[in-house]
Design a protein around this motif. Structure first.
Motif, PDB file in Angstrom:
ATOM      1  N   LYS A   1       0.834  -1.199   0.000  1.00  0.00           N
ATOM      2  CA  LYS A   1       0.000   0.000   0.000  1.00  0.00           C
ATOM      3  C   LYS A   1       0.871   1.251   0.000  1.00  0.00           C
ATOM      4  CE  LYS A   1      -4.111  -1.736   2.325  1.00  0.00           C
ATOM      5  NZ  LYS A   1      -4.957  -1.615   3.518  1.00  0.00           N
ATOM      6  N   ARG A   2       1.922   1.240   0.799  1.00  0.00           N
ATOM      7  CA  ARG A   2       2.818   2.399   0.849  1.00  0.00           C
ATOM      8  C   ARG A   2       3.483   2.628  -0.506  1.00  0.00           C
ATOM      9  NH1 ARG A   2       3.397   0.490   6.144  1.00  0.00           N
ATOM     10  NH2 ARG A   2       5.147  -0.877   5.664  1.00  0.00           N
ATOM     11  N   LYS A   3       3.921   1.550  -1.138  1.00  0.00           N
ATOM     12  CA  LYS A   3       4.563   1.667  -2.451  1.00  0.00           C
ATOM     13  C   LYS A   3       3.579   2.176  -3.506  1.00  0.00           C
ATOM     14  CE  LYS A   3       8.540  -0.001  -1.179  1.00  0.00           C
ATOM     15  NZ  LYS A   3       9.769   0.750  -1.174  1.00  0.00           N
ATOM     16  N   ILE A   4       2.350   1.674  -3.463  1.00  0.00           N
ATOM     17  CA  ILE A   4       1.322   2.122  -4.408  1.00  0.00           C
ATOM     18  C   ILE A   4       1.028   3.599  -4.198  1.00  0.00           C
ATOM     19  CG2 ILE A   4      -1.116   1.875  -5.074  1.00  0.00           C
ATOM     20  CD1 ILE A   4       0.753  -0.324  -6.127  1.00  0.00           C
ATOM     21  N   GLN A   5       1.017   4.054  -2.941  1.00  0.00           N
ATOM     22  CA  GLN A   5       0.798   5.473  -2.659  1.00  0.00           C
ATOM     23  C   GLN A   5       1.894   6.332  -3.292  1.00  0.00           C
ATOM     24  OE1 GLN A   5       0.544   5.589   1.601  1.00  0.00           O
ATOM     25  NE2 GLN A   5      -1.638   5.082   1.618  1.00  0.00           N
ATOM     26  N   VAL A   6       3.144   5.878  -3.173  1.00  0.00           N
ATOM     27  CA  VAL A   6       4.269   6.622  -3.750  1.00  0.00           C
ATOM     28  C   VAL A   6       4.138   6.689  -5.265  1.00  0.00           C
ATOM     29  CG1 VAL A   6       6.765   6.577  -4.124  1.00  0.00           C
ATOM     30  CG2 VAL A   6       5.847   6.120  -1.849  1.00  0.00           C
ATOM     31  N   ILE A   7       3.876   5.554  -5.882  1.00  0.00           N
ATOM     32  CA  ILE A   7       3.747   5.512  -7.341  1.00  0.00           C
ATOM     33  C   ILE A   7       2.541   6.327  -7.804  1.00  0.00           C
ATOM     34  CG2 ILE A   7       3.276   3.996  -9.318  1.00  0.00           C
ATOM     35  CD1 ILE A   7       4.935   1.851  -7.821  1.00  0.00           C
ATOM     36  N   SER A   8       1.447   6.241  -7.078  1.00  0.00           N
ATOM     37  CA  SER A   8       0.245   6.996  -7.445  1.00  0.00           C
ATOM     38  C   SER A   8       0.511   8.492  -7.367  1.00  0.00           C
ATOM     39  CB  SER A   8      -0.915   6.623  -6.527  1.00  0.00           C
ATOM     40  OG  SER A   8      -1.265   5.270  -6.716  1.00  0.00           O
ATOM     41  N   LYS A   9       1.242   8.928  -6.354  1.00  0.00           N
ATOM     42  CA  LYS A   9       1.582  10.347  -6.238  1.00  0.00           C
ATOM     43  C   LYS A   9       2.446  10.791  -7.417  1.00  0.00           C
ATOM     44  CE  LYS A   9       3.240  14.018  -3.282  1.00  0.00           C
ATOM     45  NZ  LYS A   9       3.269  14.891  -4.405  1.00  0.00           N
ATOM     46  N   LEU A  10       3.389   9.946  -7.821  1.00  0.00           N
ATOM     47  CA  LEU A  10       4.214  10.270  -8.985  1.00  0.00           C
ATOM     48  C   LEU A  10       3.351  10.443 -10.235  1.00  0.00           C
ATOM     49  CD1 LEU A  10       7.246   7.861  -8.483  1.00  0.00           C
ATOM     50  CD2 LEU A  10       7.266  10.360  -8.323  1.00  0.00           C
ATOM     51  N   GLU A  11       2.377   9.551 -10.399  1.00  0.00           N
ATOM     52  CA  GLU A  11       1.481   9.648 -11.560  1.00  0.00           C
ATOM     53  C   GLU A  11       0.655  10.925 -11.510  1.00  0.00           C
ATOM     54  OE1 GLU A  11      -0.756   5.967 -11.399  1.00  0.00           O
ATOM     55  OE2 GLU A  11       0.468   5.164 -13.028  1.00  0.00           O
ATOM     56  N   ILE A  12       0.145  11.262 -10.334  1.00  0.00           N
ATOM     57  CA  ILE A  12      -0.658  12.481 -10.183  1.00  0.00           C
ATOM     58  C   ILE A  12       0.193  13.712 -10.453  1.00  0.00           C
ATOM     59  CG2 ILE A  12      -1.892  13.923  -8.503  1.00  0.00           C
ATOM     60  CD1 ILE A  12      -2.898  11.221  -7.282  1.00  0.00           C
ATOM     61  N   ASP A  13       1.406  13.725  -9.924  1.00  0.00           N
ATOM     62  CA  ASP A  13       2.314  14.851 -10.156  1.00  0.00           C
ATOM     63  C   ASP A  13       2.628  14.997 -11.641  1.00  0.00           C
ATOM     64  OD1 ASP A  13       2.307  15.299  -7.432  1.00  0.00           O
ATOM     65  OD2 ASP A  13       4.312  14.457  -7.101  1.00  0.00           O
ATOM     66  N   TYR A  14       2.882  13.886 -12.309  1.00  0.00           N
ATOM     67  CA  TYR A  14       3.170  13.917 -13.749  1.00  0.00           C
ATOM     68  C   TYR A  14       1.969  14.459 -14.526  1.00  0.00           C
ATOM     69  CZ  TYR A  14       4.042  12.369 -18.496  1.00  0.00           C
ATOM     70  OH  TYR A  14       4.189  12.334 -19.850  1.00  0.00           O
ATOM     71  N   LEU A  15       0.792  13.962 -14.203  1.00  0.00           N
ATOM     72  CA  LEU A  15      -0.411  14.418 -14.895  1.00  0.00           C
ATOM     73  C   LEU A  15      -0.662  15.899 -14.632  1.00  0.00           C
ATOM     74  CD1 LEU A  15      -2.844  13.791 -16.646  1.00  0.00           C
ATOM     75  CD2 LEU A  15      -4.042  13.030 -14.597  1.00  0.00           C
ATOM     76  N   THR A  16      -0.430  16.344 -13.404  1.00  0.00           N
ATOM     77  CA  THR A  16      -0.596  17.748 -13.059  1.00  0.00           C
ATOM     78  C   THR A  16       0.335  18.621 -13.891  1.00  0.00           C
ATOM     79  OG1 THR A  16      -1.264  17.188 -10.804  1.00  0.00           O
ATOM     80  CG2 THR A  16      -0.482  19.438 -11.181  1.00  0.00           C
TER      81      THR A  16
END
Length: 56
Positions: free
Chosen positions: A30-45
């Protein structure tokens, strides 16, 4: 070659699949998915801000 060129019609994104099962994953995953998800959100932003800036 762009990343989209590697995606086939019926491929499933492993991150999206893991996000769908997030509540059933071990805490470490879950922690790893949170990190990766944040990276995706930052990239999309960044992408959306760039498009807005260029008025595309």
């Amino acid at each position: 070659m762009k990343r989209i060129d590697y995606i086939k019609k019926d491929d499933v994104c492993p991150i999206s699949a893991l996000q769908a099962d997030y509540n059933y994953l071990p805490e470490e995953m879950k922690r790893k998915i949170q990190v990766i998800s944040k990276l995706e959100i930052d990239y999309l932003t960044e992408l959306l801000l760039e498009v807005k800036k260029k008025d595309i």
